[in-house]
Design an enzyme around this catalytic site. Structure first.
Site, PDB file in Angstrom:
ATOM      1  N   CYS A  80     -22.063  23.276 -31.716  1.00 45.41           N
ATOM      2  CA  CYS A  80     -21.583  24.107 -30.727  1.00 45.41           C
ATOM      3  C   CYS A  80     -22.937  25.354 -30.657  1.00 45.41           C
ATOM      4  O   CYS A  80     -23.055  26.260 -31.031  1.00 45.41           O
ATOM      5  CB  CYS A  80     -20.266  25.354 -30.966  1.00 45.41           C
ATOM      6  SG  CYS A  80     -20.517  26.558 -29.620  1.00 45.41           S
ATOM      7  N   CYS A 230     -20.645  26.224 -21.554  1.00 43.60           N
ATOM      8  CA  CYS A 230     -20.720  25.598 -22.619  1.00 43.60           C
ATOM      9  C   CYS A 230     -22.121  25.226 -23.406  1.00 43.60           C
ATOM     10  O   CYS A 230     -22.670  24.091 -22.455  1.00 43.60           O
ATOM     11  CB  CYS A 230     -19.607  24.187 -22.244  1.00 43.60           C
ATOM     12  SG  CYS A 230     -20.208  23.172 -24.335  1.00 43.60           S
TER      13      CYS A 230
END
Length: 326
Positions: A80, A230
């Site tokens: 991430c 994201c």
């Protein structure tokens, strides 16, 4: 008592849990239950989050710590990018270091403290790796394609071209004149339910080219749904943009990527083969709240007595976002 941190990168929201401060680390089952309950806007606190970032002692000797990413639905992601920036800040402050490596499920990644984006808006630069375009790496299945690079896939969106890349999270990217959120949501939902193309699901991003080295990206994230940003999606989109649109890409400058939660910058060093390229993601690492909770309650995912205290950093971040033009 245990302290969790509510944090975000471009408003991609997380809770940070440092398991090294616990008497007994949570089991994987307990982490899943905690993430599902904590991140829900209904059962969680502070309006929930996109995921739970778990900090452990590193198993790699050259890393300062290990990061695990538990999505809001309880699934685990390999990486991430936005979350790594917040974990990097936490480790930097904990160990008083500004350049180091963080262990993730896929790789040990280099990170360093970057100049503040604005007063009281700390920033970090993180490496995004490894890269793969191979169908088996994502994985995807579409006729006899071994890679999907700027390919027309009428089953997805008519008259649109798509590129699939793992960074290492799987991403499906398409450049459009104008992003239609409903269209993105429909495709994201379809490709993250049972489908013949991406059996393990995929992050889906639509991108607009606004100017030289300026993009706007919206992502439907696997395991989460729509997110404000994201990190791996914006990184993957920047790489594909640099490869497919050389007339709009200036290799001597960072790419500015706007998103619904603000912006990040990416630094792209293209190479041949493309998988040898280097990506660095640069953006905010904002701590909005500190949450205290009894360790026994943490193991039981019992949030009733959790106490939160705001840090005041969110106001500075919002002032920064208001100052930049989308």
């Amino acid at each position: 008592m245990t302290t969790l941190i509510k944090a975000h990168g471009s408003e991609n929201q997380f809770f940070l849990l440092d398991q090294t401060q616990l008497t007994q680390p949570l089991t994987d089952q307990e982490l899943t239950a905690l993430a599902i309950k904590l991140c829900s806007p209904v059962t969680g606190i502070l309006n929930g989050a996109d995921g739970l970032l778990v900090i452990n002692h590193a198993t790699a000797t050259d890393c300062l710590g290990q990061m695990r990413v538990i999505n809001a639905d309880g699934s685990e992601a390999k990486m991430c990018g936005n979350g790594l920036r917040t974990v990097s800040r936490y480790l930097a402050e904990k160990y008083n270091q500004t350049t180091f490596k963080v262990e993730t499920l896929a790789a040990s990644l280099q990170v360093h403290q970057a100049p503040d984006l604005a007063p009281h808006v700390p920033a970090f630069s993180v490496q995004i790796a490894p890269l793969s375009f191979a169908a088996a790496a994502l994985p995807f299945h579409y006729h006899d394609l071994t890679t999907m690079m700027d390919a027309r896939i009428p089953e997805f969106i008519a008259d649109q071209r798509f590129t699939a890349v793992a960074v290492p999270n799987p991403h499906l990217i398409s450049f459009v004149d104008h992003i239609e959120p409903a269209q993105l949501g429909q495709l994201g939902e379809r490709l993250n339910a049972a489908n013949p193309y991406f059996p393990e699901g995929v992050n889906v991003s639509l991108a607009e080219i606004r100017d030289t080295n300026r993009l706007f990206v919206r992502t439907y994230e696997r395991g989460v749904g729509f997110t404000n940003a994201c990190g791996t999606g914006m990184s993957a989109t920047s790489l594909v943009f640099a490869q497919l649109y050389p007339d709009d890409f200036d290799a001597q400058r960072d790419v500015t990527v706007f998103n619904p939660g603000g912006l990040v910058k990416t630094h792209i060093d293209l190479a041949t083969p493309l998988t040898e390229s280097h990506i660095h993601l640069i953006g905010n690492a904002t701590f909005t709240d500190k949450v205290t909770l009894d360790e026994v309650a943490l193991h039981q995912a019992d949030l009733h007595d959790a106490q939160s205290l705001p840090t005041g950093e969110e106001a500075a971040y919002q002032e920064f976002v208001a100052s930049v033009a989308v």
